[in-house]
Scaffold this motif. Sequence first.
Motif, PDB file in Angstrom:
ATOM      1  N   GLY A  10       0.180   9.806  10.415  1.00  0.00           N
ATOM      2  CA  GLY A  10      -1.192  10.175  10.750  1.00  0.00           C
ATOM      3  C   GLY A  10      -2.184   9.054  10.545  1.00  0.00           C
ATOM      4  N   ASN A  11      -2.178   8.432   9.376  1.00  0.00           N
ATOM      5  CA  ASN A  11      -3.085   7.324   9.100  1.00  0.00           C
ATOM      6  C   ASN A  11      -2.335   6.315   8.247  1.00  0.00           C
ATOM      7  OD1 ASN A  11      -5.154   5.566   8.597  1.00  0.00           O
ATOM      8  ND2 ASN A  11      -6.618   7.123   7.955  1.00  0.00           N
ATOM      9  N   LEU A  12      -1.492   5.546   8.907  1.00  0.00           N
ATOM     10  CA  LEU A  12      -0.651   4.593   8.193  1.00  0.00           C
ATOM     11  C   LEU A  12      -1.481   3.567   7.441  1.00  0.00           C
ATOM     12  CD1 LEU A  12       2.096   3.416   7.476  1.00  0.00           C
ATOM     13  CD2 LEU A  12       1.965   2.070   9.577  1.00  0.00           C
ATOM     14  N   ARG A  13      -2.529   3.072   8.048  1.00  0.00           N
ATOM     15  CA  ARG A  13      -3.362   2.061   7.391  1.00  0.00           C
ATOM     16  C   ARG A  13      -3.850   2.570   6.038  1.00  0.00           C
ATOM     17  NH1 ARG A  13      -6.519  -2.439   8.009  1.00  0.00           N
ATOM     18  NH2 ARG A  13      -8.582  -2.347   7.047  1.00  0.00           N
ATOM     19  N   ARG A  14      -4.420   3.787   6.023  1.00  0.00           N
ATOM     20  CA  ARG A  14      -4.943   4.350   4.772  1.00  0.00           C
ATOM     21  C   ARG A  14      -3.819   4.605   3.771  1.00  0.00           C
ATOM     22  NH1 ARG A  14      -9.099   3.199   2.693  1.00  0.00           N
ATOM     23  NH2 ARG A  14      -7.955   3.095   0.787  1.00  0.00           N
ATOM     24  N   ALA A  15      -2.671   5.091   4.264  1.00  0.00           N
ATOM     25  CA  ALA A  15      -1.543   5.384   3.380  1.00  0.00           C
ATOM     26  C   ALA A  15      -1.034   4.104   2.712  1.00  0.00           C
ATOM     27  CB  ALA A  15      -0.414   6.062   4.160  1.00  0.00           C
ATOM     28  N   VAL A  16      -0.946   3.026   3.476  1.00  0.00           N
ATOM     29  CA  VAL A  16      -0.477   1.754   2.914  1.00  0.00           C
ATOM     30  C   VAL A  16      -1.498   1.209   1.924  1.00  0.00           C
ATOM     31  CG1 VAL A  16       0.136  -0.637   3.458  1.00  0.00           C
ATOM     32  CG2 VAL A  16       1.035   1.225   4.858  1.00  0.00           C
ATOM     33  N   LEU A  17      -2.793   1.277   2.278  1.00  0.00           N
ATOM     34  CA  LEU A  17      -3.832   0.824   1.350  1.00  0.00           C
ATOM     35  C   LEU A  17      -3.786   1.615   0.043  1.00  0.00           C
ATOM     36  CD1 LEU A  17      -6.887   0.260   3.734  1.00  0.00           C
ATOM     37  CD2 LEU A  17      -5.766  -1.478   2.325  1.00  0.00           C
ATOM     38  N   ALA A  18      -3.653   2.925   0.143  1.00  0.00           N
ATOM     39  CA  ALA A  18      -3.612   3.762  -1.064  1.00  0.00           C
ATOM     40  C   ALA A  18      -2.398   3.421  -1.923  1.00  0.00           C
ATOM     41  CB  ALA A  18      -3.602   5.241  -0.676  1.00  0.00           C
ATOM     42  N   SER A  33       4.709  -5.528  -2.246  1.00  0.00           N
ATOM     43  CA  SER A  33       5.701  -5.849  -1.227  1.00  0.00           C
ATOM     44  C   SER A  33       5.470  -4.902  -0.054  1.00  0.00           C
ATOM     45  CB  SER A  33       7.099  -5.656  -1.802  1.00  0.00           C
ATOM     46  OG  SER A  33       8.029  -5.369  -0.794  1.00  0.00           O
ATOM     47  N   LEU A  34       5.307  -5.455   1.147  1.00  0.00           N
ATOM     48  CA  LEU A  34       5.106  -4.597   2.316  1.00  0.00           C
ATOM     49  C   LEU A  34       6.303  -3.682   2.542  1.00  0.00           C
ATOM     50  CD1 LEU A  34       3.329  -6.833   4.990  1.00  0.00           C
ATOM     51  CD2 LEU A  34       2.346  -5.086   3.530  1.00  0.00           C
ATOM     52  N   ARG A  35       7.481  -4.178   2.278  1.00  0.00           N
ATOM     53  CA  ARG A  35       8.690  -3.355   2.446  1.00  0.00           C
ATOM     54  C   ARG A  35       8.650  -2.146   1.509  1.00  0.00           C
ATOM     55  NH1 ARG A  35      13.736  -4.181   4.795  1.00  0.00           N
ATOM     56  NH2 ARG A  35      13.152  -6.287   5.392  1.00  0.00           N
ATOM     57  N   ASP A  36       8.276  -2.374   0.250  1.00  0.00           N
ATOM     58  CA  ASP A  36       8.174  -1.276  -0.714  1.00  0.00           C
ATOM     59  C   ASP A  36       7.069  -0.294  -0.301  1.00  0.00           C
ATOM     60  OD1 ASP A  36       8.633   0.143  -3.263  1.00  0.00           O
ATOM     61  OD2 ASP A  36       6.648  -0.657  -3.772  1.00  0.00           O
ATOM     62  N   LEU A  37       5.942  -0.826   0.171  1.00  0.00           N
ATOM     63  CA  LEU A  37       4.855   0.052   0.589  1.00  0.00           C
ATOM     64  C   LEU A  37       5.258   0.892   1.799  1.00  0.00           C
ATOM     65  CD1 LEU A  37       1.832  -2.377   0.155  1.00  0.00           C
ATOM     66  CD2 LEU A  37       2.529  -0.517  -1.368  1.00  0.00           C
ATOM     67  N   ALA A  47       6.471  -1.313  10.001  1.00  0.00           N
ATOM     68  CA  ALA A  47       5.252  -0.590  10.401  1.00  0.00           C
ATOM     69  C   ALA A  47       3.967  -1.117   9.758  1.00  0.00           C
ATOM     70  CB  ALA A  47       5.422   0.903  10.131  1.00  0.00           C
ATOM     71  N   PRO A  48       3.925  -1.430   8.452  1.00  0.00           N
ATOM     72  CA  PRO A  48       2.673  -1.936   7.876  1.00  0.00           C
ATOM     73  C   PRO A  48       2.175  -3.229   8.520  1.00  0.00           C
ATOM     74  CG  PRO A  48       4.128  -1.207   6.130  1.00  0.00           C
ATOM     75  CD  PRO A  48       4.924  -1.186   7.408  1.00  0.00           C
ATOM     76  N   ALA A  49       3.088  -4.027   9.050  1.00  0.00           N
ATOM     77  CA  ALA A  49       2.682  -5.289   9.685  1.00  0.00           C
ATOM     78  C   ALA A  49       1.824  -5.052  10.925  1.00  0.00           C
ATOM     79  CB  ALA A  49       3.920  -6.112  10.043  1.00  0.00           C
ATOM     80  N   GLY A  57      -2.743 -10.429   4.476  1.00  0.00           N
ATOM     81  CA  GLY A  57      -3.623  -9.579   5.286  1.00  0.00           C
ATOM     82  C   GLY A  57      -3.950  -8.274   4.581  1.00  0.00           C
ATOM     83  N   LEU A  58      -2.960  -7.705   3.926  1.00  0.00           N
ATOM     84  CA  LEU A  58      -3.179  -6.467   3.165  1.00  0.00           C
ATOM     85  C   LEU A  58      -4.144  -6.702   2.006  1.00  0.00           C
ATOM     86  CD1 LEU A  58      -2.586  -3.537   2.359  1.00  0.00           C
ATOM     87  CD2 LEU A  58      -0.520  -4.363   1.215  1.00  0.00           C
TER      88      LEU A  58
END
Length: 195
Positions: A10-18, A33-37, A47-49, A57-58
């Motif tokens: 639904g909102n990957l950007r917000r989920a990764v930031l949180a 780690s983007l992989r862990d997130l 997906a986070p990329a 960038g994160l």
Amino acid sequence: MTSQRPYHHGNLRRAVLAAALDVIAADGPSALSLRDLARRAGVSHAAPAHHFTDRTGLLTAIATEGHILLTQTLADAQDLRDLGARYVRFAIQHPAHFQVMFRPELLRTDDPALVAAREGTAQRLRKGVAARGGTDLELAFMSAWSLAHGFATLLLAGNLDRPLGDRDPEEVFRAVAGLPFAPPPPPSRRPDATS
């Protein structure tokens, strides 16, 4: 055939930031780690990329969000002490943002969104200093920012736990902030030796 999970969120950007903010608050920015997130968000490791490109960038997005939140926190400050107390409040309420915002080695410092967000924070702080008056506003700005940032940094690192005790950190900051700028007390008068 690969078994990659489909990208549906639904909102990957917000989920990764949180998730990133949780990791930073617990273990610091070096633990990211983007992989862990991606695993935490339940999406493919790539997906986070799509939103952040990479770890830098994160962290830049976190710093940008932090400056926006800090500017909002400072918005209604009544005077310079209140501005500093609100700065301390922000650090307490957003410790993960605070850990990242002032670490240029972690960020893309030329990112346009970050540059604009930082400028918003700086303008609000300078406005508070200018309202106090004085001749060298740049020195006053550095002095006020150093005091608030130093207090907040020491507080978050646990270095003020004992001296603070049960007292409210914002109120203690207000008292501390008054000390360097208060006029010195008049010299005590010694009784006249001839009387």
